[in-house]
Design an enzyme around this catalytic site. Structure first.
Site, PDB file in Angstrom:
ATOM      1  CG  ASP A  54     -30.647  -1.276  78.294  1.00  0.00           C
ATOM      2  OD1 ASP A  54     -29.770  -1.664  77.492  1.00  0.00           O
ATOM      3  OD2 ASP A  54     -30.928  -0.080  78.496  1.00  0.00           O
ATOM      4  CD  GLU A  56     -33.474  -9.647  75.076  1.00  0.00           C
ATOM      5  OE1 GLU A  56     -34.404 -10.203  74.500  1.00  0.00           O
ATOM      6  OE2 GLU A  56     -32.467  -9.201  74.474  1.00  0.00           O
ATOM      7  CE1 TYR A  57     -24.220  -7.132  79.383  1.00  0.00           C
ATOM      8  CE2 TYR A  57     -25.033  -6.045  81.369  1.00  0.00           C
ATOM      9  CZ  TYR A  57     -23.979  -6.534  80.607  1.00  0.00           C
ATOM     10  OH  TYR A  57     -22.703  -6.423  81.073  1.00  0.00           O
ATOM     11  CG  ASP A  58     -30.164  -4.920  83.383  1.00  0.00           C
ATOM     12  OD1 ASP A  58     -28.964  -4.788  83.073  1.00  0.00           O
ATOM     13  OD2 ASP A  58     -30.976  -3.976  83.445  1.00  0.00           O
ATOM     14  CB  SER A 103       5.508  12.476  77.207  1.00  0.00           C
ATOM     15  OG  SER A 103       6.697  13.187  77.109  1.00  0.00           O
ATOM     16  CG  LEU A 104       3.900  10.635  72.045  1.00  0.00           C
ATOM     17  CD1 LEU A 104       2.527  10.687  71.390  1.00  0.00           C
ATOM     18  CD2 LEU A 104       4.795   9.643  71.321  1.00  0.00           C
ATOM     19  CD  GLU A 134      -1.892   5.357  67.049  1.00  0.00           C
ATOM     20  OE1 GLU A 134      -1.694   4.436  66.238  1.00  0.00           O
ATOM     21  OE2 GLU A 134      -1.535   5.317  68.223  1.00  0.00           O
ATOM     22  CE  LYS A 136      -0.224  14.074  72.203  1.00  0.00           C
ATOM     23  NZ  LYS A 136      -0.952  14.282  73.420  1.00  0.00           N
ATOM     24  CG  ASP A 138      -6.953  16.259  75.468  1.00  0.00           C
ATOM     25  OD1 ASP A 138      -6.044  15.989  76.277  1.00  0.00           O
ATOM     26  OD2 ASP A 138      -7.437  17.389  75.339  1.00  0.00           O
ATOM     27  NE  ARG A 157       3.315   9.959  80.753  1.00  0.00           N
ATOM     28  CZ  ARG A 157       4.195  10.893  81.105  1.00  0.00           C
ATOM     29  NH1 ARG A 157       3.951  11.639  82.144  1.00  0.00           N
ATOM     30  NH2 ARG A 157       5.298  11.053  80.415  1.00  0.00           N
ATOM     31  CE1 TYR A 247      -0.959   5.336  73.868  1.00  0.00           C
ATOM     32  CE2 TYR A 247      -3.201   6.152  73.765  1.00  0.00           C
ATOM     33  CZ  TYR A 247      -1.964   6.137  74.369  1.00  0.00           C
ATOM     34  OH  TYR A 247      -1.728   6.906  75.467  1.00  0.00           O
ATOM     35  CE  LYS A 319       1.796   5.591  68.565  1.00  0.00           C
ATOM     36  NZ  LYS A 319       0.818   4.793  69.316  1.00  0.00           N
ATOM     37  CB  CYS A 437     -30.621  36.821  96.354  1.00  0.00           C
ATOM     38  SG  CYS A 437     -31.156  36.574  94.646  1.00  0.00           S
ATOM     39  CB  CYS A 440     -35.183  38.308  95.495  1.00  0.00           C
ATOM     40  SG  CYS A 440     -34.427  36.985  96.457  1.00  0.00           S
ATOM     41  CB  CYS A 460     -35.764  34.475  93.991  1.00  0.00           C
ATOM     42  SG  CYS A 460     -34.417  35.238  93.080  1.00  0.00           S
TER      43      CYS A 460
END
Ligand code: IVH
Length: 698
Positions: A54, A56-58, A103-104, A134, A136, A138, A157, A247, A319, A437, A440, A460
């Site tokens: 991390d 090194e990347y930074d 849509s499908l 493949e 689906k 969500d 969409r 996809y 597909k 509450c 209490c 409490c």
């Protein structure tokens, strides 16, 4: 996408830039830095195999940013620095899709799939059809347009014809390339579709954090992904760690006179091609079959494995592989004829809302919890469902006595989707929120920036019990056996009043309780004893300081020698740490200023709990000093977290992926791709669990 020579070259390049103390020519270094960062992002976000630490990347990222700031002419539109958020507008602009986003059609069983396959063959009789299958995903669907190799537009969409423009937000998703080598294939413009998802563990983390901050949890990963994409502040989007899976190529224009790339002739090849130029496609998950029977067999097998994936899927998509055949089959007004979704069994059920209880949490938050007639959803019995807060109850208009639709997505906690208002009989009752509450009786308060009501009495009983439970929990001090029921029992008997009491329990009294035999007492005592030497980060997390989650606790622990150091820290000093903003800093200062909390820390120490940052005082010369290590597969003799702690205690730095920087890979059962990769590299020392233990104990 990268040959091993490329990988070696880029890796060497990064090492030489990182190790170089002499100033070099900005015009040369800038493109080199861009190449390294794009490669590191691909390794991290697409391949899940980080190649840079991390820090090194930074460092490299900061260098690039500085060069581009100092020399604006060296900046490019697709530089990784340009993912950085800009331009927050009031609302998202509407854009027209190049091709409508359809849509499908859905299928639910073998018969439906057979019918669909027959319909396909009916349109192209005599032709052999290859099916491609493949997951689906969500999540939330997106459309991406690349022109001359650059990402120029991303959209949701929307209604399928018009979507919302979300380019800046999508640029925060690190697995989506900002540019790609389309020019070699003469692709001038391309529209790619896919799904944005949030990994289940990221989702759980996000909700934990929200709960800490007094915000209502997000209902499920799908809503979280789609809500995040439409946020108006791209900086917030960046924090949510979204992933994308692409996809479908919905439109492509080729330079005039040039030939269409051969890969575009089949769905399978197009996703492999996109993958090869850096896109996160399901290239590795794609399966092809030459009969619908084989597809059906695969679908039913896959359903059992749905929870093994890091993100939610709600089915599979089948597909027709040949694009020529797809074109012959065309589409209806709603969906393509050449693709169909096979939906897994719904994880929804209806149940009756019997009552609402109000539970007081560790920070005093009062949460309404629905008690429903127990119902089996996807194999788990559900009877208690959080309603989060008053706003959720009001928005969904939930009444006691309602029939409610309940959803349980994978590992995610169940939630009420909506009441079925059409089934009401008129006897349903409004849910009345308490003003005091329930434990209490203190008057409840609702801070202006929060959605929850709170009991502000820190003494409490409910809060005290929850604080002790949190201290003992798995991610904090990990005192097994000290869960909800025992803590409550000991508290009710006066054996536990504050956290340090855990270390001075009167066991003779416990021995008189029903259900506490010698063995179970010994186990509890051992777990409590072991917790005394837990790492300081766990102690800090266990203290339950508001807004301090596990990661912040680790950062805090790393920056001190011992816990009391914080007594002298002010907000400014805290804010200089990673992960600590004004709200967190204020909460930490507030916590350590309290004399009760200071007394608690004294008592913990007096009873033998470690409050020192052992890591900092670690003796050098441990077996793994200066070496990096990674575990893979299932360990037989201990939990992964225990093994990691042991390795760290012996000086190891833990890495999250196999790279040429890795020294040791400890291999448990069923080790997979990491082991393969380490073998291929040839530079990694591969240890069995037993060999690792022997080295640790040596
Ligand atoms: S293909 C023209 N493939 O499911 C065909 N869609 O219920 C375009 N989805 O709108 C869709 N995973 O948002 C396709 N592997 C996948 C998918 C997928 C999820 C979504 C997509 C679509 C919805 C249909």
């Amino acid at each position: 996408m990268y040959t091993s020579q490329d990988q070696q070259r880029i890796f060497q390049l990064s090492k030489s830039i990182l190790g170089n103390t002499l100033p070099s020519d900005a015009a040369i270094v800038a493109p080199q830095l861009r190449e390294i960062i794009v490669y590191a992002d691909w390794c991290y976000y697409v391949e899940n195999e980080p190649v840079l630490a991390d820090a090194e990347y930074d460092h490299l990222f900061a260098m690039l940013k500085k060069i581009e700031q100092d020399n604006p002419l060296l900046k490019t539109d697709d530089s990784p620095t340009q993912r950085v958020a800009y331009g927050i507008s009031e609302r998202l602009p509407t854009v027209a899709h190049l091709v409508p986003m359809l849509s499908l059609d859905n299928t639910y069983n073998a018969e439906d799939l057979n019918d669909w396959a027959k319909r396909c063959s009916g349109i192209i009789p005599e032709e052999q059809i290859i099916f491609c299958v493949e997951p689906k995903y969500d999540g939330a669907s997106i459309s991406l347009i690349y022109e001359n190799g650059k990402l120029v537009r991303a959209a949701t969409r929307g209604d399928g014809v018009y979507g919302e423009e979300i380019t800046t937000n999508v640029k925060q998703i690190k697995s989506i390339p900002l540019s790609a080598a389309f020019e070699h294939s003469h692709v001038h413009q391309i529209e790619i579709r896919g799904e944005v998802v949030i990994h289940k563990n990221t989702f759980a983390e996000l909700n934990k954090q929200r709960a800490n901050e007094g915000q209502a949890p997000l209902a499920n990963p799908r809503n979280a992904a789609s809500g995040t994409l439409r946020m108006l502040d791209p900086n917030e989007v960046a924090k949510r760690k979204l992933s994308a899976i692409l996809y479908h190529i919905s439109d492509v224009s080729i330079d005039s006179g040039a030939a269409k790339p051969a890969a575009l002739n089949s769905h399978f090849d197009s996703l492999q091609w996109l993958y090869s130029i850096g896109f996160p496609t399901p290239a590795k998950e794609l399966k092809t079959f030459d009969s619908i029977e084989a597809v059906i067999q695969y679908c039913s097998e896959f359903e059992g494995r749905r929870d093994d994936l890091p993100y939610e899927i709600d089915g599979l998509v089948i597909k027709v592989n040949s694009i020529v055949q797809q074109e012959k089959m065309g589409m209806t007004a709603h969906h393509p004829r050449w693709a169909v979704a096979y939906k897994f069994k719904a994880r929804q059920a209806t149940s009756k809302l019997l009552a609402v209880e109000f539970q007081v949490g560790r920070t005093g938050s009062v949460t309404p919890v629905a008690k429903v007639t127990p119902v089996n959803i996807g194999g788990a019995m559900v009877s208690s469902i959080s309603l989060f807060n008053e706003d959720v109850v009001r928005e969904k208009d939930i009444h006691i006595g309602d029939t409610v639709l309940v959803e349980r997505a994978g590992d995610v906690i169940p939630y009420i989707v909506k009441p079925l208002a059409e089934l009401r009989e008129g006897k349903e009752q409004k849910i009345i929120f308490p003003t005091h509450c329930p434990v209490c009786n203190e008057l409840l308060e609702k801070p202006a920036d929060e959605a929850v009501w709170r009991c502000i009495n820190i003494a409490c009983a409910a809060q005290v019990v929850e604080r002790i439970i949190h201290f003992c929990s798995k991610d904090a001090m990990d005192i097994r056996g000290m869960g909800e029921s025992n803590v409550q029992k000991f508290f009710d008997l006066g054996l536990l009043k504050i956290i340090p009491d855990l270390y001075r329990i009167d066991w003779t009294k416990v021995a008189q309780l029903e259900g506490f035999k010698e063995k179970s007492i010994a186990n509890l005592q051992a777990a409590i004893e072991a917790s005394k030497s837990q790492h300081l980060a766990r102690v800090i997390f266990g203290l339950g300081i508001r807004h301090v989650g596990e990661t912040t606790a680790k950062n805090l622990a790393r920056s001190i020698t011992q816990l009391r150091d914080f007594y002298d820290w002010d907000e400014e000093k805290l804010k200089a740490l990673d992960d600590v903003g004004p709200k967190v800093a204020a909460s930490i200062v507030h916590f350590f200023a309290s004399s009760e909390n200071r007394e608690m820390i004294d008592l913990l120490e007096k009873n033998g709990v470690n409050i020192i940052n052992i890591q900092q005082h670690k003796s050098t010369g441990g077996t793994f000093e200066g070496k990096s290590l990674l575990f893979t597969g299932t360990l037989a003799q201990m939990k992964r977290s225990e093994a990691e702690a042991k390795a760290e205690a012996k000086g190891a730095t833990l890495l999250s992926g196999v790279s040429s920087k890795l020294n040791y890979l400890v291999v448990g059962e069923d080790a997979g791709s990491k082991l393969e990769k380490a073998k291929k590299l040839g530079t990694v020392i591969i240890l069995s669990e037993q060999e690792f233990l022997e080295l640790i104990e040596a």
